[in-house]
Structure formats: structure tokens, C-alpha cells
Design an enzyme around this catalytic site. Structure first.
Site, PDB file in Angstrom:
ATOM      1  N   LYS A 162       0.777  -1.215   0.039  1.00  0.00           N
ATOM      2  CA  LYS A 162      -0.013   0.050   0.115  1.00  0.00           C
ATOM      3  C   LYS A 162       0.922   1.198  -0.056  1.00  0.00           C
ATOM      4  O   LYS A 162       0.783   2.271  -0.920  1.00  0.00           O
ATOM      5  CB  LYS A 162      -0.832  -0.014   1.201  1.00  0.00           C
ATOM      6  N   GLU A 174      10.625  -4.763   4.398  1.00  0.00           N
ATOM      7  CA  GLU A 174      10.921  -5.934   3.855  1.00  0.00           C
ATOM      8  C   GLU A 174      10.598  -6.350   2.446  1.00  0.00           C
ATOM      9  O   GLU A 174      11.148  -6.860   1.505  1.00  0.00           O
ATOM     10  CB  GLU A 174       9.739  -6.794   4.728  1.00  0.00           C
ATOM     11  N   GLY A 226      -4.595  -1.834   5.041  1.00  0.00           N
ATOM     12  CA  GLY A 226      -4.020  -2.804   4.669  1.00  0.00           C
ATOM     13  C   GLY A 226      -4.675  -4.480   4.750  1.00  0.00           C
ATOM     14  O   GLY A 226      -4.552  -5.219   3.842  1.00  0.00           O
ATOM     15  N   ARG A 227      -4.945  -4.662   6.117  1.00  0.00           N
ATOM     16  CA  ARG A 227      -5.518  -5.677   6.474  1.00  0.00           C
ATOM     17  C   ARG A 227      -7.111  -6.061   5.835  1.00  0.00           C
ATOM     18  O   ARG A 227      -7.677  -7.116   6.209  1.00  0.00           O
ATOM     19  CB  ARG A 227      -5.571  -6.006   7.927  1.00  0.00           C
ATOM     20  N   GLU A 246      -4.379  -6.527  15.222  1.00  0.00           N
ATOM     21  CA  GLU A 246      -3.922  -5.272  14.511  1.00  0.00           C
ATOM     22  C   GLU A 246      -4.934  -4.150  14.753  1.00  0.00           C
ATOM     23  O   GLU A 246      -4.779  -3.116  14.824  1.00  0.00           O
ATOM     24  CB  GLU A 246      -3.337  -5.386  13.197  1.00  0.00           C
ATOM     25  N   HIS A 293      -4.237 -33.361  17.436  1.00  0.00           N
ATOM     26  CA  HIS A 293      -3.063 -34.314  18.097  1.00  0.00           C
ATOM     27  C   HIS A 293      -2.063 -33.495  18.367  1.00  0.00           C
ATOM     28  O   HIS A 293      -0.665 -33.973  18.250  1.00  0.00           O
ATOM     29  CB  HIS A 293      -2.534 -35.331  16.909  1.00  0.00           C
ATOM     30  N   LYS A 349       9.662  -0.572  14.106  1.00  0.00           N
ATOM     31  CA  LYS A 349      10.029  -0.217  12.764  1.00  0.00           C
ATOM     32  C   LYS A 349      11.244   0.810  12.879  1.00  0.00           C
ATOM     33  O   LYS A 349      12.235   0.608  12.163  1.00  0.00           O
ATOM     34  CB  LYS A 349       8.909   0.427  11.494  1.00  0.00           C
TER      35      LYS A 349
HETATM   36  O1  F6P Z   1       3.426  -2.742   9.681  1.00  0.00           O
HETATM   37  C1  F6P Z   1       2.145  -2.920   9.488  1.00  0.00           C
HETATM   38  C2  F6P Z   1       1.459  -2.873   8.145  1.00  0.00           C
HETATM   39  O2  F6P Z   1       1.452  -1.214   8.076  1.00  0.00           O
HETATM   40  C3  F6P Z   1       0.063  -3.495   8.080  1.00  0.00           C
HETATM   41  O3  F6P Z   1      -0.886  -2.749   8.518  1.00  0.00           O
HETATM   42  C4  F6P Z   1       0.201  -3.541   6.608  1.00  0.00           C
HETATM   43  O4  F6P Z   1      -0.710  -4.660   6.216  1.00  0.00           O
HETATM   44  C5  F6P Z   1       1.814  -4.238   6.265  1.00  0.00           C
HETATM   45  O5  F6P Z   1       2.240  -3.214   7.185  1.00  0.00           O
HETATM   46  C6  F6P Z   1       2.077  -3.782   4.841  1.00  0.00           C
HETATM   47  O6  F6P Z   1       2.034  -2.576   4.657  1.00  0.00           O
HETATM   48  P1  F6P Z   1       2.268  -2.058   2.983  1.00  0.00           P
HETATM   49  O7  F6P Z   1       1.222  -2.633   2.368  1.00  0.00           O
HETATM   50  O8  F6P Z   1       2.050  -0.747   3.029  1.00  0.00           O
HETATM   51  O9  F6P Z   1       3.684  -2.521   2.460  1.00  0.00           O
END
Ligand code: F6P
Length: 526
Positions: free
Chosen positions: A189, A195, A247-248, A333, A364, A492
Site C-alpha cells: 500500500k 521487507e 492494509g488488512r 492489529e 493431536h 520499525k
Molecule cells: O506494519 C504494519 C503494516 O502497516 C500493516 O498494517 C500492513 O498490512 C503491512 O504493514 C504492509 O504494509 P504495506 O502494504 O504498506 O507494505
């Protein structure tokens, strides 16, 4: 508000759930709801008519209905970020106008959907063998969970999901991909998540190392077209969405592209239609017959009233293996907050810890603790009436039997007398009692069960939307903002500062003793 409910709970302490069934032949029907072909049964809980009325009064007092309309109507209910919350618009396929700041957002939503469909058709017909979705959190969990869930519909290219900055993740994925026929989807987003950007750059370098042109090999899914452009992806390959999609909550729009490529645009539309069907139910059903509202209230009875700090999500559906992880982000979250809308500290618990695994595997592994541990863990079972493997009907019958047996066992338990019967003949006297005690199950442990006909795209959409609206209702009642996530920021920032310290470019001086020790150990062993 919780005090009244806690009084009701105290008055019911020790009362057996199975006794409630003995008292009321219609209990199962009274404490369950059917909507859109799914059945949600919450009768194996301590909830009775008085408790339910009190829970519904809490929902009414919190003005759930008015807040619900505010959300669907595009009001900026995400007050700490000044944003509307309109993931529901992404599945509003009929295009009924939805306005934000006086502008109908639907033409753009539908336009993006048709662009995604055109691209998905192209990719599916073009000889692309592998699609790698690079994203994390909401930009990974949804499409990954959905692609696995809809495996019987997967007739497009293979899909890989790379999320972790641990190089093992992308290395393992790339080993399976032919560079000439692999398409990379960078899902972020913000287009700044470290990452994702690190993995994207590694993918780019990998293609160059293999001598394959990067042209046409990357697609961006992002709200930040500018950053995607700077990164090297032309506007025609960027699928955008607005800041009112959290995002979620984003798998319904461009972030769902990998899933759409996997199962095809028609199945993706059926998924959207399922979500929209749940929206319509949520918006129109009275609170007492409203599935997301009841799911939320049952959860709050267990967490806020009875103090059960976790809940287990236990799909008896192997293809929902990633649903617990998906729900962890969605629920934790969203509702893992300790400050109310007005900035004051909450005086009660916010969201519970959500965890789980598919049944029957969990049986199990960790069910021992659920049945005989000292803590009560409310369980949320779910299962399809049918499976996609009609020839393996006997498997499905066993699966169903296990699912239903677990909720029955949790409720009934096994008392000492029954346990004695199990060991009589093997032991005698005090030893018989000692042995029997280990075989006692306290029972009276609550669970709910969601049953649906078949895990098809529409049903998946209904299930995801059901849980989204549950989160909304819980958030409204808790009076928290379910749509920000400031709690992830500090880690972060500190990780950014620690980068040069770990690499040795900067000194660890000034860090706490533990951090210095950890860094020193790594540096000694690098
Ligand atoms: O760090 C949390 C977060 O902002 C989530 O809410 C989101 O889904 C994820 O990181 C990834 O964010 P992006 O889509 O901006 O890379």
C-alpha cells in the site's frame, strides 16, 4: 457496561452448558443464526436469554447501527488518520454510489477492477508459469490465505508468496521459478515497507543476473503510484487503491490480484459477491439475527466479561490453514489497542489473542490443553457440509464427526465416576482413584461452530466479510479505532536505527546492555 454483564456471569458461575440443553429443547435453534446459507451456532456457550439481551443492549448503547451506516456511508471513522473505511466499496460490484468528500468512488473502483481482470486474463493466457507476490502483512496474508483456500479453482499459473525479509523466503521461492516466465507482483500500500522493497530489489537483481530483461516483469499494487513509478514501474502496470482501504482489509481490491490470476476473474467476482452478500446481511438484519453482531457479542462475552484472554480459531478445512494467521492480523492489529477514541486509557481489556490451526491436526497437538488445561479457551470451529473431494466422502465424514465431537467433548467433559469406569478392572483402591483423576475432563468449555455448504469462492468471501464486521462491532463497543496501527511504528523505527549497528557501521554504545550483548554475539559469530 461490563459490570452488569459481570454480575450476570457471576450469577451463572458453575452452571453447566449441557444442563441448558436439558432445560430447553429449542436451545440450539434459539442461540444460532442462519444467513446467506451459513449457520452460526453459539448454543454451546453459557449465553442464555438474559445474557443475550444484556449483550444486545450493550451493542445498542454503543450505537452499532448508526456507526455501521457511518462506515458504509464513507464517514471518516478512522479518526486518527482522518480516513474513511470503505473496503466494502471494493466488493460493491453493482456500483451503487459511495461518496467520500462528496465524490462517488465507485467509477474508479470498477475501472480498476476491469483493469485487473484484463491483466489477469492476459497473464493466464500468456505463458506465464509463475507469479510471485511480494508483500507483507495485509499485502500478503489475504491473497495467500485466499489462494490456498480456493485451490480447487486454481487453474492459472503457480503462485508464490514472499513476505519475510529473511532471505530464505525469496531464495526458496526463486528456486522454483523459471526467470523467463515469472511475473513479480509488488504488493505494498505504501510502497515503502522495508521487507517488501528489499525482496523486490532482490527479485529485480535476480532477473538481471539471469540475463532476463526486467521489462514487463513487474506489477505494482499500491496507493503510492509515485513511489512505484520512481522504483521503475510504469503507470500502466500500477493498480492503485485509496487510503480508505486498510492494509488488512485490502484483499478485495488490487492486493487480491495474485489470487485473481490463480482462480480467474469469474471466481474472484464470486468471492466479491460473497463479501457483498455478507455486507447486505450485516446492514439489514436486526441485531438479534445479525451474524457478525452475534459473533462479536459472543466473543466479547468470553473475553471482556468472562476474562478468557485468547480464542482459538479451528477450521476443519485443511485449505483454511492460513485463516488463523489472516485473522490474527485482522483482529489483533485492529482491536489490539489500549486507548479509547477520546484518548483516554481503556479501563477494560481490548481484543483477545487469536490463534489456531486446522483440525484435525490440532487435536493431536494442542487440544490437550484446551480440554484439560487450567485456562478456558473459547473455540471457534468451522467446517463445510461438503468437500471438493466427493470420491473421498469417508474422509469428510470423519472430519465432520471430529469437528462436532470436539465441541461436544468440550461441553460435556467426563466426571470422576465416568473416569473410574474407564480404568476399573485395571487398578484398585487409591490407585484407581488417582488414575481416574487424570482422566477427568472438566467440560463446560464454550465453543461456537460455523457451518457452510462448501468452501467455494462466494463462501470464502462471506467468511472473510463476517470476520471483518465482527472486528468492526467489537471496535465500536470498545470505543477504539480499529483502523489504525500505531503500535507497529516503534519497532520499525528502532529496526532502522539498528541496521547500521548490526552491520558494524555504527557503534552500539548508548543501547541497553541486552541489545549490546546480542549485537556483540552476532558480530563475533558473523
Ligand atoms: O506494519 C504494519 C503494516 O502497516 C500493516 O498494517 C500492513 O498490512 C503491512 O504493514 C504492509 O504494509 P504495506 O502494504 O504498506 O507494505
Amino acid at each position: 457496561m461490563w459490570d452488569d454483564l459481570k454480575r450476570l456471569a457471576a450469577a451463572r458461575e458453575g452452571r453447566r452448558i449441557d444442563a441448558l440443553f436439558a432445560e430447553d429443547a429449542a436451545r440450539a435453534q434459539t442461540f444460532s443464526v442462519e444467513a446467506e446459507g451459513m449457520l452460526f451456532d453459539y448454543s454451546k456457550t453459557q449465553i442464555d436469554a438474559e445474557v443475550l439481551e444484556a449483550l444486545l443492549a450493550v451493542a445498542r448503547g454503543a450505537e452499532v447501527e448508526a456507526r455501521r451506516e457511518a462506515m458504509f456511508g464513507g464517514a471518516k471513522i478512522n479518526e486518527t488518520e482522518g480516513r474513511a473505511v470503505l473496503h466494502t466499496a471494493l466488493r460493491n460490484i453493482a456500483g451503487v454510489p459511495v461518496e467520500v468528500d462528496g465524490k462517488d468512488v465507485m467509477p474508479e473502483v470498477l475501472d480498476t477492477l476491469s483493469r485487473m481482470e484484463a491483466l489477469a486474463r492476459d497473464v493466464r493466457a500468456s505463458g506465464v508459469t509463475d507469479v510471485v507476490n511480494i508483500g507483507i502483512g495485509g499485502s500478503d496474508l489475504g491473497p495467500k490465505m485466499g489462494t490456498i483456500a480456493l485451490a480447487p479453482y486454481h487453474d492459472g499459473p503457480r503462485c508464490h508468496f514472499v513476505s519475510n525479509v529473511d532471505g530464505a523466503d525469496i531464495a526458496d521461492a526463486l528456486k522454483q521459478c523459471p526467470p523467463e516466465t515469472t511475473l513479480f507482483i509488488i504488493a505494498s500500500k505504501t510502497f515503502t515497507t522495508i521487507e517488501t522493497m528489499t525482496n523486490a530489489r532482490t527479485a529485480w537483481d535476480w532477473l538481471e543476473e539471469k540475463g532476463v530483461s526486467t521489462e514487463g516483469k513487474f506489477i505494482a499494487l499500491s496507493s503510492n503510484a509515485e513511489k512505484a513509478g520512481e522504483w521503475g514501474i510504469p503507470a500502466s502496470r500500477v493498480f492503485g487503491f485509496e487510503d480508505w482501504v486498510g492494509g488488512r482489509y485490502s484483499m478485495w481490491g488490487p492486493i487480491g490480484l495474485s489470487m485473481m490470476i490463480a482462480v480467474g476473474p469469474e471466481n474472484f467476482r464470486a468471492f466479491l459477491a460473497g463479501g457483498q452478500a455478507m455486507d447486505t446481511h450485516f446492514r439489514s438484519a436486526p441485531l438479534e439475527a445479525n451474524m457478525p453482531v452475534l459473533l462479536a457479542l459472543v466473543g466479547m462475552w468470553h473475553n471482556q466479561v468472562l476474562g478468557h484472554a485468547t480464542r482459538a480459531v479451528l477450521p476443519y478445512e485443511n485449505r483454511l490453514a492460513r485463516l488463523p494467521a489472516y485473522l490474527q492480523q485482522l483482529e489483533m492489529e485492529s482491536n489490539g489497542k489500549s486507548v479509547a477514541m477520546d484518548g483516554e486509557t481503556l479501563t477494560f481489556d481490548s481484543g483477545p489473542v487469536v490463534w489456531g490451526e486446522p483440525g484435525t491436526n490440532g487435536q493431536h497437538a494442542f487440544y490437550q490443553l484446551i480440554h484439560q488445561g487450567t485456562r478456558v479457551i473459547p473455540c471457534e470451529f468451522m467446517v463445510g457440509a461438503r468437500s471438493h473431494e466427493p470420491k473421498l466422502r469417508h474422509h469428510h465424514e470423519l472430519l465432520l464427526a471430529n469437528c462436532f465431537a470436539q465441541s461436544e467433548a468440550l461441553m460435556r467433559g467426563r466426571d470422576l465416576d465416568e473416569a473410574r469406569g474407564k480404568v476399573a478392572g485395571k487398578f484398585e483402591g487409591a490407585e484407581l482413584v488417582r488414575q481416574a483423576k487424570h482422566r477427568v475432563f472438566p467440560g463446560n468449555r464454550p465453543s461456537t461452530t460455523l457451518v457452510y455448504p462448501l468452501l467455494d469462492p462466494r463462501t470464502l468471501g462471506m467468511i472473510v466479510a463476517l470476520y471483518e464486521h465482527r472486528v468492526f462491532v467489537e471496535g465500536v463497543i470498545l470505543d477504539i479505532n480499529s483502523y489504525d496501527q500505531w503500535g507497529v511504528e516503534l519497532g520499525k523505527e528502532l529496526a532502522t536505527a539498528l541496521g547500521p549497528i548490526v552491520s558494524g557501521a555504527e557503534s552500539a554504545e548508548g543501547k541497553d546492555g541486552s541489545t549490546r550483548q546480542l549485537v556483540a554475539f552476532v558480530q563475533r559469530n558473523t
